[in-house]
Design an enzyme around this catalytic site. Structure first.
Site, PDB file in Angstrom:
ATOM      1  CG  LEU A  45      16.686 -34.464 -40.152  1.00 32.34           C
ATOM      2  CD1 LEU A  45      15.911 -34.945 -41.369  1.00 32.34           C
ATOM      3  CD2 LEU A  45      17.428 -33.172 -40.475  1.00 32.34           C
ATOM      4  CG  ASP A  46      15.712 -29.705 -34.547  1.00 25.04           C
ATOM      5  OD1 ASP A  46      16.016 -30.546 -33.698  1.00 25.04           O
ATOM      6  OD2 ASP A  46      16.330 -28.630 -34.698  1.00 25.04           O
ATOM      7  N   PRO A  47      11.819 -31.615 -35.447  1.00 28.29           N
ATOM      8  CG  PRO A  47      10.370 -31.912 -33.628  1.00 28.29           C
ATOM      9  CD  PRO A  47      11.799 -31.542 -33.970  1.00 28.29           C
TER      10      PRO A  47
END
Length: 325
Positions: A45-47
């Protein structure tokens, strides 16, 4: 040099990832907090993103390949009228367009081609390797390369709410689908541009938000109560074996393992489970034999009694971790 202390926690802990941290940094925090040496997540998951992040601990890291292939579900807030190099609001916004005239009919016409089996061009800010380098490394160096579109599947892509310039979407898709790319293509179809303003993963395979715990409030009782056994996470048919069979499974004795294929058709997968509930191997029936895809071992003693301090912990990843949304 002393012998490495074996892991004593084995299973899947589903955490509710907060925004502002990379998936790998969160895995490192959980790993150190619980005192396990082996840990890994089942899909980046992206930040910016939050939500379901299954973390495999101990021997569960050996089944990541089966869990990472699972379908995913998201809620996404898209901001229309802007674009950015990263395809989300974490990047520099480079374009603006008036979106006040966008109506539900236009949204539906733009979304329709993005459903079903589609060819999706991955973002430059992604973990895909090309020419021996990850695309996000090239992107940070100011280099954009020609990418090959990949086959993905979008089972659900629906408008939940419209509050200009934002549109909230519900998405269900196959592994490897980039939500940021879906939003990019929506913006292109509308002629306005669009970026991800917020993203929350609501499901990863059989794991949902109902399974997730707050990683900032972990304690031993919580982990003991919420740790998902490997056999449950796999969801494969179970074949019970005895303690005496452990050595044959470990050594891969085909003459002694063939009997476990009884009742399975060619190519069917199953798991061998010890009396205590430990999965010893992920197997497949092949020509009447038991083919072991992956063997697992559990050094005694087991339980939630590992030391909290883990030597040789890798440094957290300080850069942006870009991978499948």
């Amino acid at each position: 040099m002393g012998q490495r202390r074996p892991d004593r926690i084995h299973g899947i802990l589903v955490v509710d990832k907060p925004a502002g941290i990379s998936s790998q940094d969160l895995v490192t925090e959980v790993r150190v907090q619980l005192g396990v040496r082996s840990a890994g997540h089942t899909g980046t998951l992206d930040p910016l993103a939050t939500g379901v992040l299954p973390i495999c601990l101990g021997q569960a890291t050996k089944i990541v390949q089966w869990l990472i292939a699972d379908d995913k579900a998201y809620t996404c807030t898209a901001r229309l009228g802007v674009t950015s190099p990263t395809l989300d609001v974490d990047g520099a916004l480079t374009h603006q367009a008036d979106v006040t005239a966008i109506d539900p009919g236009q949204l539906e016409r733009a979304l329709a081609p993005l459903r079903g089996a589609i060819a999706q061009l991955p973002p430059m800010f992604s973990a895909i390797q090309q020419g021996g380098q990850r695309l996000h490394e090239l992107a940070r160096a100011g280099v954009e390369v020609t990418r090959v579109a990949r086959a993905v599947r979008v089972d659900r892509l629906e408008v939940v709410a419209v509050e200009p310039p934002h549109v909230r979407l519900a998405i269900a898709c196959s592994k490897g689908t980039y939500v940021r790319a879906l939003v990019r293509d929506l913006g292109a179809a509308l002629g306005t541009g669009a970026v991800v303003a917020a993203l929350r993963r609501t499901a990863s395979g059989r794991f949902t938000l109902a399974d997730a715990v707050d990683p900032r409030a972990l304690d031993r009782p919580t982990v003991a109560a919420r740790l998902i056994p490997i056999r449950v996470a796999l969801g494969l048919p179970e074949v019970a074996v005895t303690e005496a069979d452990r050595a044959d499974v470990r050594n891969g004795r085909p003459d002694r393992l063939a009997r476990f294929t009884a009742g399975f058709g060619e190519g069917e997968r199953f798991q061998l489970v010890a009396p205590g509930g430990d999965t010893l191997a992920v197997c497949e029936a092949r020509a009447g034999q038991t083919f072991i895809h992956r063997g697992l071992s559990y050094p005694p003693p087991r339980g939630l009694d590992a030391r909290r301090v883990v030597p040789q912990s890798p440094a957290p990843n300080q850069g942006r971790e870009s991978g499948p949304d």
